[in-house]
Scaffold this active site. Sequence first.
Site, mmCIF file in Angstrom:
data_model
loop_
_atom_site.group_PDB
_atom_site.id
_atom_site.type_symbol
_atom_site.label_atom_id
_atom_site.label_comp_id
_atom_site.label_asym_id
_atom_site.label_seq_id
_atom_site.Cartn_x
_atom_site.Cartn_y
_atom_site.Cartn_z
ATOM 1 N N ASP A 23 0.878 -1.227 0.042
ATOM 2 C CA ASP A 23 0.020 -0.170 -0.088
ATOM 3 C C ASP A 23 0.881 1.068 0.113
ATOM 4 O O ASP A 23 0.648 2.194 -0.759
ATOM 5 C CB ASP A 23 -0.980 -0.026 1.397
ATOM 6 N N ASP A 49 6.960 4.139 3.393
ATOM 7 C CA ASP A 49 7.164 5.100 4.392
ATOM 8 C C ASP A 49 8.727 5.306 4.515
ATOM 9 O O ASP A 49 9.398 5.819 3.859
ATOM 10 C CB ASP A 49 6.341 5.089 5.581
ATOM 11 N N GLY A 79 10.637 2.777 4.418
ATOM 12 C CA GLY A 79 11.105 1.646 3.842
ATOM 13 C C GLY A 79 11.484 0.450 4.724
ATOM 14 O O GLY A 79 12.023 -0.688 3.991
ATOM 15 N N ASN A 80 11.534 0.634 5.898
ATOM 16 C CA ASN A 80 11.983 -0.533 6.838
ATOM 17 C C ASN A 80 11.261 -1.857 6.694
ATOM 18 O O ASN A 80 11.959 -2.877 6.579
ATOM 19 C CB ASN A 80 11.718 -0.291 8.361
ATOM 20 N N THR A 81 10.007 -1.704 6.323
ATOM 21 C CA THR A 81 9.046 -2.980 6.110
ATOM 22 C C THR A 81 9.521 -3.674 4.705
ATOM 23 O O THR A 81 9.611 -4.773 4.838
ATOM 24 C CB THR A 81 7.476 -2.584 6.068
ATOM 25 N N LEU A 82 9.805 -2.808 3.852
ATOM 26 C CA LEU A 82 10.056 -3.233 2.442
ATOM 27 C C LEU A 82 11.384 -4.095 2.604
ATOM 28 O O LEU A 82 11.578 -4.810 1.981
ATOM 29 C CB LEU A 82 10.045 -2.166 1.624
ATOM 30 N N ARG A 110 -10.026 1.934 6.530
ATOM 31 C CA ARG A 110 -9.592 1.211 5.381
ATOM 32 C C ARG A 110 -10.659 1.088 4.371
ATOM 33 O O ARG A 110 -10.276 0.908 3.144
ATOM 34 C CB ARG A 110 -9.338 -0.330 5.638
HETATM 35 P P1 IMP Z 1 7.528 1.808 6.776
HETATM 36 O O1 IMP Z 1 8.190 0.283 7.126
HETATM 37 O O2 IMP Z 1 7.992 2.819 7.371
HETATM 38 O O3 IMP Z 1 8.049 1.959 5.131
HETATM 39 O O4 IMP Z 1 6.054 1.384 6.725
HETATM 40 C C1 IMP Z 1 5.395 0.783 6.065
HETATM 41 C C2 IMP Z 1 3.960 0.349 6.782
HETATM 42 O O5 IMP Z 1 3.376 1.342 7.471
HETATM 43 C C3 IMP Z 1 2.957 0.423 5.458
HETATM 44 O O6 IMP Z 1 3.020 -0.998 4.797
HETATM 45 C C4 IMP Z 1 1.810 0.740 6.164
HETATM 46 O O7 IMP Z 1 1.336 -0.292 6.950
HETATM 47 C C5 IMP Z 1 2.339 1.679 7.352
HETATM 48 N N1 IMP Z 1 2.094 3.082 6.920
HETATM 49 C C6 IMP Z 1 3.241 4.057 6.546
HETATM 50 N N2 IMP Z 1 2.821 5.150 6.312
HETATM 51 C C7 IMP Z 1 1.368 5.124 6.576
HETATM 52 C C8 IMP Z 1 0.467 6.249 6.596
HETATM 53 O O8 IMP Z 1 0.567 7.247 5.965
HETATM 54 N N3 IMP Z 1 -0.971 5.648 6.953
HETATM 55 C C9 IMP Z 1 -1.226 4.559 7.322
HETATM 56 N N4 IMP Z 1 -0.195 3.543 7.261
HETATM 57 C C10 IMP Z 1 1.016 3.738 6.909
HETATM 58 MG MG MG Z 2 1.380 -2.106 5.084
#
Ligand code: IMP
Ligand code: MG
Length: 179
Positions: free
Chosen positions: A103, A106, A108-111, A169
């Site tokens: 989705d 942000d 990028g840690n998750t990716l 959602r």
């Molecule tokens: P990351 O690991 O910081 O890139 O965060 C990724 C995950 O955080 C995404 O897959 C979302 O589930 C959640 N996330 C990041 N930014 C948002 C936002 O602005 N709204 C809602 N969920 C977010």
């Molecule tokens: Mg997500």
Amino acid sequence: MNVQIHDLEFEPMLPFAEIEKRTVEIGAALTQRYRDKTPVFVGVLNGCFMFMADLVKQVPIPCQIAFMKLSSYHGGLESTRSITEDYNLKVDIEGRDIILVEDIVDTGNTLRYLVDKLKLLKPASISVCALLYKPDAMEHDIPEMEYIGFEIANKFVVGYGLDYKEQGRNFKDIYQLVK
Ligand code: IMP
Ligand code: MG
């Protein structure tokens, strides 16, 4: 019209009509690239569910669908460093062409975590398709991130699969936090 979720107010940011238009473009690119393969779309739940459903309808070639579930936000507005695995991939992806569907990217840690994890399973290829990307928040260099719907400002967003404390959602459009 603005919407209220729990204690916060959100304003319209990206209407579904624009998401749809962009999804058609990305779908066409994926169809072209994977026309001689049978790719596996791997969706990252829960956030991907709407985008994934709309995206695969634009890729009319043989393909498979699979899901994983991770959480990193744990209900707040800030990404946390710790990632929890709630549901693991049930498909053998060795030698397969993977399209990872997110989705939003942000920090990028998750990716980063996901791409590294999937690579250990020896797929033939991995590309990432993310509906939203916050370049100002990004902390990693992830070359697999080839398909991006929209680059957005570093603001918290909800709707079209994305939540704030598990709500929002179901909104058809995407909204951003009013500050
Ligand atoms: P990351 O690991 O910081 O890139 O965060 C990724 C995950 O955080 C995404 O897959 C979302 O589930 C959640 N996330 C990041 N930014 C948002 C936002 O602005 N709204 C809602 N969920 C977010
Ligand atoms: Mg997500």
